[in-house]
Design a protein around this motif. Structure first.
Motif, mmCIF file in Angstrom:
data_model
loop_
_atom_site.group_PDB
_atom_site.id
_atom_site.type_symbol
_atom_site.label_atom_id
_atom_site.label_comp_id
_atom_site.label_asym_id
_atom_site.label_seq_id
_atom_site.Cartn_x
_atom_site.Cartn_y
_atom_site.Cartn_z
ATOM 1 N N LEU A 2 0.840 -1.206 0.000
ATOM 2 C CA LEU A 2 0.000 0.000 0.000
ATOM 3 C C LEU A 2 0.875 1.256 0.000
ATOM 4 C CD1 LEU A 2 -2.736 -0.997 2.599
ATOM 5 C CD2 LEU A 2 -2.877 -1.069 0.121
ATOM 6 N N ARG A 3 1.993 1.171 0.692
ATOM 7 C CA ARG A 3 2.900 2.325 0.762
ATOM 8 C C ARG A 3 3.476 2.645 -0.614
ATOM 9 N NH1 ARG A 3 8.451 3.484 2.075
ATOM 10 N NH2 ARG A 3 8.586 5.308 3.416
ATOM 11 N N GLU A 4 3.640 1.590 -1.426
ATOM 12 C CA GLU A 4 4.149 1.846 -2.766
ATOM 13 C C GLU A 4 3.148 2.657 -3.583
ATOM 14 O OE1 GLU A 4 5.270 -2.016 -4.028
ATOM 15 O OE2 GLU A 4 7.159 -1.925 -2.925
ATOM 16 N N ILE A 5 1.873 2.485 -3.248
ATOM 17 C CA ILE A 5 0.847 3.262 -3.959
ATOM 18 C C ILE A 5 0.799 4.689 -3.400
ATOM 19 C CG2 ILE A 5 -1.625 3.387 -4.496
ATOM 20 C CD1 ILE A 5 -1.641 0.296 -4.033
ATOM 21 N N ARG A 6 0.841 4.796 -2.071
ATOM 22 C CA ARG A 6 0.811 6.128 -1.436
ATOM 23 C C ARG A 6 1.973 6.245 -0.451
ATOM 24 N NH1 ARG A 6 -5.523 7.289 0.071
ATOM 25 N NH2 ARG A 6 -6.384 6.841 -1.970
ATOM 26 N N PRO A 7 3.154 6.543 -0.976
ATOM 27 C CA PRO A 7 4.335 6.544 -0.102
ATOM 28 C C PRO A 7 4.275 7.591 1.006
ATOM 29 C CG PRO A 7 4.884 7.301 -2.314
ATOM 30 C CD PRO A 7 3.484 6.840 -2.372
ATOM 31 N N GLY A 8 3.491 8.646 0.795
ATOM 32 C CA GLY A 8 3.475 9.712 1.799
ATOM 33 C C GLY A 8 2.314 9.614 2.769
ATOM 34 N N ASP A 9 1.639 8.494 2.813
ATOM 35 C CA ASP A 9 0.471 8.378 3.693
ATOM 36 C C ASP A 9 0.930 8.195 5.147
ATOM 37 O OD1 ASP A 9 -2.728 7.328 3.277
ATOM 38 O OD2 ASP A 9 -1.748 6.971 5.197
ATOM 39 N N GLY A 10 0.518 9.128 5.985
ATOM 40 C CA GLY A 10 0.950 9.094 7.387
ATOM 41 C C GLY A 10 0.473 7.860 8.117
ATOM 42 N N PHE A 11 -0.786 7.479 7.892
ATOM 43 C CA PHE A 11 -1.346 6.328 8.610
ATOM 44 C C PHE A 11 -0.603 5.043 8.253
ATOM 45 C CE2 PHE A 11 -4.301 2.716 8.651
ATOM 46 C CZ PHE A 11 -4.627 2.705 9.995
ATOM 47 N N ILE A 12 -0.361 4.849 6.941
ATOM 48 C CA ILE A 12 0.321 3.623 6.502
ATOM 49 C C ILE A 12 1.722 3.563 7.094
ATOM 50 C CG2 ILE A 12 1.279 2.451 4.479
ATOM 51 C CD1 ILE A 12 -1.175 3.482 2.944
ATOM 52 N N ALA B 157 7.181 -2.753 12.219
ATOM 53 C CA ALA B 157 8.644 -2.858 12.273
ATOM 54 C C ALA B 157 9.099 -2.950 13.729
ATOM 55 C CB ALA B 157 9.279 -1.653 11.587
ATOM 56 N N ALA B 158 8.428 -2.199 14.593
ATOM 57 C CA ALA B 158 8.778 -2.254 16.020
ATOM 58 C C ALA B 158 8.511 -3.648 16.576
ATOM 59 C CB ALA B 158 7.976 -1.215 16.786
ATOM 60 N N SER B 159 7.390 -4.233 16.161
ATOM 61 C CA SER B 159 7.100 -5.577 16.676
ATOM 62 C C SER B 159 8.040 -6.619 16.079
ATOM 63 C CB SER B 159 5.640 -5.952 16.422
ATOM 64 O OG SER B 159 5.427 -6.049 15.053
ATOM 65 N N LYS B 160 8.649 -6.274 14.930
ATOM 66 C CA LYS B 160 9.660 -7.181 14.346
ATOM 67 C C LYS B 160 11.056 -6.898 14.891
ATOM 68 C CE LYS B 160 9.613 -7.715 9.871
ATOM 69 N NZ LYS B 160 9.584 -7.313 8.472
ATOM 70 N N GLN B 161 11.136 -5.987 15.862
ATOM 71 C CA GLN B 161 12.413 -5.600 16.490
ATOM 72 C C GLN B 161 13.365 -4.931 15.502
ATOM 73 O OE1 GLN B 161 12.470 -6.023 19.715
ATOM 74 N NE2 GLN B 161 10.680 -7.339 19.766
ATOM 75 N N ASP B 162 12.814 -4.391 14.426
ATOM 76 C CA ASP B 162 13.650 -3.683 13.455
ATOM 77 C C ASP B 162 13.596 -2.200 13.819
ATOM 78 O OD1 ASP B 162 14.964 -2.639 11.318
ATOM 79 O OD2 ASP B 162 13.868 -3.769 9.800
ATOM 80 N N VAL B 163 14.499 -1.820 14.736
ATOM 81 C CA VAL B 163 14.416 -0.488 15.339
ATOM 82 C C VAL B 163 14.621 0.605 14.289
ATOM 83 C CG1 VAL B 163 15.401 1.040 17.087
ATOM 84 C CG2 VAL B 163 15.205 -1.407 17.534
ATOM 85 N N GLN B 164 15.636 0.412 13.446
ATOM 86 C CA GLN B 164 15.943 1.466 12.484
ATOM 87 C C GLN B 164 14.784 1.684 11.520
ATOM 88 O OE1 GLN B 164 18.572 3.514 12.788
ATOM 89 N NE2 GLN B 164 17.400 4.658 11.261
ATOM 90 N N ALA B 165 14.212 0.554 11.036
ATOM 91 C CA ALA B 165 13.061 0.677 10.119
ATOM 92 C C ALA B 165 11.899 1.351 10.833
ATOM 93 C CB ALA B 165 12.650 -0.705 9.622
ATOM 94 N N ALA B 166 11.681 0.978 12.090
ATOM 95 C CA ALA B 166 10.569 1.573 12.838
ATOM 96 C C ALA B 166 10.758 3.085 12.958
ATOM 97 C CB ALA B 166 10.493 0.935 14.227
ATOM 98 N N VAL B 167 11.976 3.493 13.297
ATOM 99 C CA VAL B 167 12.236 4.930 13.442
ATOM 100 C C VAL B 167 12.022 5.633 12.102
ATOM 101 C CG1 VAL B 167 14.045 6.636 13.916
ATOM 102 C CG2 VAL B 167 13.804 4.631 15.386
ATOM 103 N N ASN B 168 12.507 5.000 11.023
ATOM 104 C CA ASN B 168 12.330 5.603 9.690
ATOM 105 C C ASN B 168 10.851 5.752 9.339
ATOM 106 O OD1 ASN B 168 15.061 5.693 9.426
ATOM 107 N ND2 ASN B 168 15.217 3.871 8.135
ATOM 108 N N PHE B 169 10.075 4.690 9.626
ATOM 109 C CA PHE B 169 8.640 4.770 9.310
ATOM 110 C C PHE B 169 7.939 5.809 10.189
ATOM 111 C CE2 PHE B 169 9.090 0.328 7.527
ATOM 112 C CZ PHE B 169 8.848 0.721 6.229
ATOM 113 N N TYR B 170 8.352 5.903 11.464
ATOM 114 C CA TYR B 170 7.762 6.930 12.336
ATOM 115 C C TYR B 170 8.032 8.317 11.736
ATOM 116 C CZ TYR B 170 6.311 4.262 16.494
ATOM 117 O OH TYR B 170 5.649 3.441 17.367
#
Lengths: 386, 567
Positions: A111-121, A129-142
């Motif tokens: 879905l993000r590929e369709i709307r990369p700037g969507d805040g909710f997504i 990402a946080a639940s997958k323990q991928d801290v860096q990805a989680a911070v980037n997505f936040y």
């Protein structure tokens, strides 16, 4: 002549026949088109109805906290209304709620590929990402979520996401990064005492107590009688070693909301510390009185501790301490102390060293010893002055 | 009735548009019928442990078998071979009853949960429409033969919403060659049918494919692995069909009547016990796989059970196509490889959707043996060009594996099982045409210069020793071309010149020969291009394309025939 006549007659017949055939073909095409169109409209309406029906079921299932069922419902809805954005989002959400993290993650990525700037997504991806323990990805997505598009009150949503990011960073033991995010929120925030209190609380967690106190103070400027903020600020002041402020804030908190035993306990300790603290700002005789009182308390602690510790197993530090309790610092008279500030400092040092070392060998102190230990730690932190 | 010269050519293009529009409308209705029947018979949401998953395909199988036996005997199979047979054996004839039967029974079978697809029947429906129209207009047999593939392309294009792939597939698999007189009609009919289909279904690509980016060239290795998997899977699929179908076909008539029902029951069992995704065409499942909604192990299981389910459904004689199942299997394999890569090599960037898409092309190339179409099909159904490099790589690997392990394509195997021997398009593609260079021999004949006087030329000939009167002699004329004369001819010219001028020493050889020259032939020309000239010339010089008149060798009729016999 006859041949020519036959030929033209044949040509005429063929032209007429071809024309009739094309006319028939056109008629058949039109009739077929109309019939197909009629059937297609009915077909589309029915599909739309099915899509709505299944999405409603999905919504109900989600509300009833049955995400697995919701997944099936939304998948079915999407098979009748492919690409329907709301169904896609709901399906992804259901996947996430069903703890199908990997599937949900991939779905949201799609879905993000369709709307990369969507805040909710991006926020949902941050959660996953946080639940997958991928801290860096989680911070980037936040961060992508903070700078993304939001429907409705974007500023408020962005602030909430930033606070969530700060909370996540605190959990991940990254207080410096969390502090930065919180200060950004504080810098852009409207005058909202609740938000200031939240920021104060979180800054305290992010190991930024002085900034936290600033936000508590900001909150108290608008709501001076807010018992929760008073209590939080009072406790922070106590932890910071500002016992006067702690007493003041906790007293105000107790006035605004009585019955908080924990606060009452801290308040009592703060008051007692104010009685024990040999501040350099005090008149000399009063300071010496307090030193003598503190020495008596420390001496009792030392006696108890040294008697319970095996002599043979005594550490060199304890032996040194024992020697000091036998020396002049333990017996300096009031008048000697009154006239000699060095002796005051030596006596105080003996008290503090006693509290610190007896904790190591005889366990955590209680009562006045606990408060003296606190003063000893404050003293060490401040480089030897109250 | 006698015809008017040029009549058929004039009406052909107009008819093509009608064929396209009517085929498009029928294919739209066909797809609607399948989805209606699917909802009516299997309910609006498929899920395991629903009893109707067992009952419906079984009952549908019984009905389909009865109708196939007593009402529509020609509707068995996918429709591709039947269309080819109509073109090559029955002069383009496909009965209207077959079209109706194909429409009804395929819709019933696919809608009822049999693991088959709608594209191949759409192809036959289109061909049937074209056949009916051309019969109505009493076109010549040659035209009727051409019209079947025109309708086939229109039907397939409407089903796939992919005009280029449909045109290529019909040319690659049905006609076997690019023919100018039919290409225009095919293009017109295809465009007309796609316009109709898009008017109803919209212009969106068939699959919603996530963005494809090939940032890391190492990822091509993963696509190559997918190609290997695809080749092996297509082999397993072909072998299972090759094994089961003749066994079921050779059974008694009463047992054959029950086969679609038994196949339906077994497919229903697969659905009932946990994999309802394998039932029907499965486009929504392909979409889900593309959007990474399954784990790689589940995708692998779906691919395996789809092979089993399709083998059962198709071998039982239930009418329906192989395209959709092929795409399904390919998508599952591709998505499985993609998900595996995501899991174990997360630094690679390819999306699961792109792997699923390439997987579809891989199976298409390896199983249906249409490598050219497969590349365009992937690009067209996804509307994505950036995938072309991985597609070509993976398709080529899968195609080569499939060809080497299963030399006879599956559609050809099926026609042989049916007792038909249709031309093999793959063999035609692979057939190497012979060229003049293949029969070329060194020059052994005497060579004279055309600029020489006849007396000098005759003297030069003496140096070659004894020459028979019928032996060819090559003369290089001053215009750079060649003339193949015989000794007898030169002797005659010599005596004529002597008689005409008294002193023949002044007449040059090419002057005396006149304007006629042997044809200009080059080594890369087809060997057959030399044949018409042997009536006039005994020996044909073959020259270099760039260096005018430079000899590369020569051929005689004997050389050409010998080369053909060796071929």
């Amino acid at each position: 002549m006859a041949d020519s006549f036959t030929k033209s007659s044949t040509t005429r017949k063929l032209i007429v026949r071809d024309s009739i055939t094309f006319l028939s073909l056109a008629t058949i095409t039109i009739v077929l088109f109309v019939v197909t169109l009629f059937l297609f409209r009915s077909f589309q309406e029915h599909r739309a109805e099915l899509a709505v029906r299944w999405s409603d079921r999905g919504l109900t299932a989600l509300r009833q906290n049955r995400p697995e069922q919701a997944i099936t419902c939304y998948r079915t809805a999407l098979s009748y209304a492919p690409g329907e954005w709301n169904y896609e989002l709901s399906l992804a959400e259901a996947l996430a709620r069903a703890n199908r993290t990997e599937e949900a993650y991939n779905y949201f990525i799609g879905l993000r590929e369709i709307r990369p700037g969507d805040g909710f997504i991006n926020l949902q991806l941050a959660h996953l990402a946080a639940s997958k323990q991928d801290v860096q990805a989680a911070v980037n997505f936040y961060r992508a979520s903070i700078y993304g598009d939001w429907e409705g009150d974007g500023a408020k949503r962005r602030r909430e996401v930033r606070l969530e990011l700060a909370r996540y960073l605190i959990e991940q033991k990254r207080p410096e990064m969390a502090k930065t995010e919180l200060l950004v929120v504080g810098g852009n925030a409207p005058d909202d005492p609740n938000l200031d209190a939240t920021l104060g609380h979180m800054l305290e967690q992010a190991a930024a107590p002085s900034e936290a106190m600033d936000f508590f103070q900001r909150a108290l400027t608008v709501q001076p009688d807010n018992p929760v903020v008073l209590s939080q600020a009072g406790r922070l002041a106590y932890r910071l070693g500002d016992y006067k402020a702690a007493v003041s804030l906790l007293e105000r908190s107790a006035e605004a909301r009585s019955g908080d035993e924990k606060n009452a306990g801290i308040l009592a300790k703060a008051r007692r510390i104010l009685q024990l603290i040999p501040s350099e700002l005090l008149p000399s005789h009063e300071r010496v009185d307090r030193i003598l009182t503190d020495r008596t308390i420390a001496k009792a602690r030392w006696n108890t501790c040294s008697s319970s510790t095996h002599a043979g197993a005594s550490q060199s530090s304890l032996q040194t301490l024992a020697a000091r309790w036998m020396g002049p610092d333990a017996t300096t008279s009031r008048s000697a102390l009154l006239h000699d500030s060095d002796k005051q400092r030596s006596a105080l040092q003996l008290i503090y060293d006693t509290e610190i070392q007896t904790r190591q060998f005889c366990g955590a102190p209680t009562g006045d010893d606990e408060l003296l230990l606190r003063l000893a730690q404050d003293n060490a932190a401040k480089g030897g002055s109250h | 009735m006698p015809s008017i010269p040029g009549r058929e050519e004039r009406i052909l293009l107009l008819l093509s548009i009608f064929i396209g529009v009517i085929s498009g409308l029928l294919v739209v209705s066909f797809r609607m019928a399948i989805e209606w029947l699917n909802v009516l018979l299997l309910g609006s949401s498929l899920g395991p442990r629903q009893l109707r998953l067992l009952i419906v395909p079984t009952m549908v199988g019984l009905v389909v078998a009865a109708l196939t036996r007593f009402a529509f005997p020609e509707v068995r199979g996918s429709g591709i071979n039947q269309t080819k047979a109509a073109m090559y054996i029955h002069n383009g004839y496909i009965s209207f009853r077959t079209v109706c039967g194909k429409f009804l029974l395929s819709a019933l079978a696919i809608g009822g949960g049999h693991s088959l697809g709608p594209e191949d029947p759409s192809l036959q429906i289109g061909a049937g429409v074209a056949s009916a129209i051309s019969r109505r207009l009493q076109l010549s047999k040659a035209r009727m033969r051409i019209f079947a593939p025109v309708g086939a392309a229109a039907g397939l294009a409407a089903a796939f919403n992919a005009p280029i792939s449909a045109i290529l597939f019909v040319i690659e698999e049905v006609i076997g060659q690019w023919s100018a007189d039919v290409l225009g009609s095919i293009v017109l009919a295809t465009i007309a049918s796609v316009v109709v289909a898009r008017w109803f279904w919209g212009a969106e690509p068939m699959f919603r494919v996530p963005a494809v980016n090939l940032r890391d060239p190492r990822e091509l290795l993963a696509y190559a692995v997918l190609g290997i998997f695809g080749g092996v899977a297509s082999l397993a699929f072909s072998k299972s069909l090759e094994y089961l179908r003749p066994k079921l076909k050779s059974a008694s008539a009463s047992w054959q009547m029950l086969q679609p029902a038994v196949a339906g029951f077994l497919v229903g069992c697969i659905g009932y016990f946990g994999l309802p995704q394998v039932m029907g065409a499965g486009y929504d499942v392909i979409d889900q796989a593309m959007h990474a909604q399954f784990a790689w192990k589940m995708l692998m299981v779906l691919a395996i059970f789809k092979i089993i389910a399709t083998t059962l459904s198709f071998s039982s004689g239930t009418p329906g196509g192989m395209f959709a199942p092929t795409l399904f299997i390919g998508a599952m394999l591709g998505a499985s490889v993609g998900s595996f890569e995501k899991l174990f090599f997360p630094h690679l960037t390819g999306s699961v959707g792109s792997y699923a898409l390439v997987g579809m092309g891989v199976l298409f190339a390896a199983f249906l043996r249409a490598p050219f179409t497969s590349v365009f099909m992937v690009m067209e159904v996804s509307g994505n060009y950036s995938i072309v490099v991985p597609v070509i790589l993976a398709n080529a690997i899968a195609y080569l594996i499939s060809r080497s392990l299963q030399p006879v394509p599956i559609f050809e195997v099926l026609t042989h099982e049916d007792g038909l021997y249709l031309p093999s398009m793959e063999e035609q593609r692979e057939e190497r045409d012979l060229h003049l260079e293949d029969a070329l021999k060194p020059i052994v004949a005497p060579v004279l210069q055309g600029s020489e006087t006849i007396s000098n030329a005759m003297r030069s000939l003496v140096d070659y020793g004894e020459i028979q009167s019928s032996s060819p002699i090559l003369i290089h004329c001053r215009d750079g071309l060649w003339y193949t004369a015989t000794k007898e001819e030169l002797d005659r010219l010599s005596s004529e010149a002597s008689a005409d001028h008294g002193n023949f020493r002044d007449v040059s050889l090419d002057e005396k020969l006149g304007a006629e020259r042997t044809p200009l032939l080059f080594p890369d020309l087809p060997l057959s291009s030399a044949l018409p000239h042997f009536r006039r010339w005994r020996l044909l010089p073959v020259t270099h394309r760039a260096l005018r008149g430079a000899l590369e060798g020569a051929v005689t009729l004997q050389d050409v025939l010998q080369r053909y016999q060796q071929h």
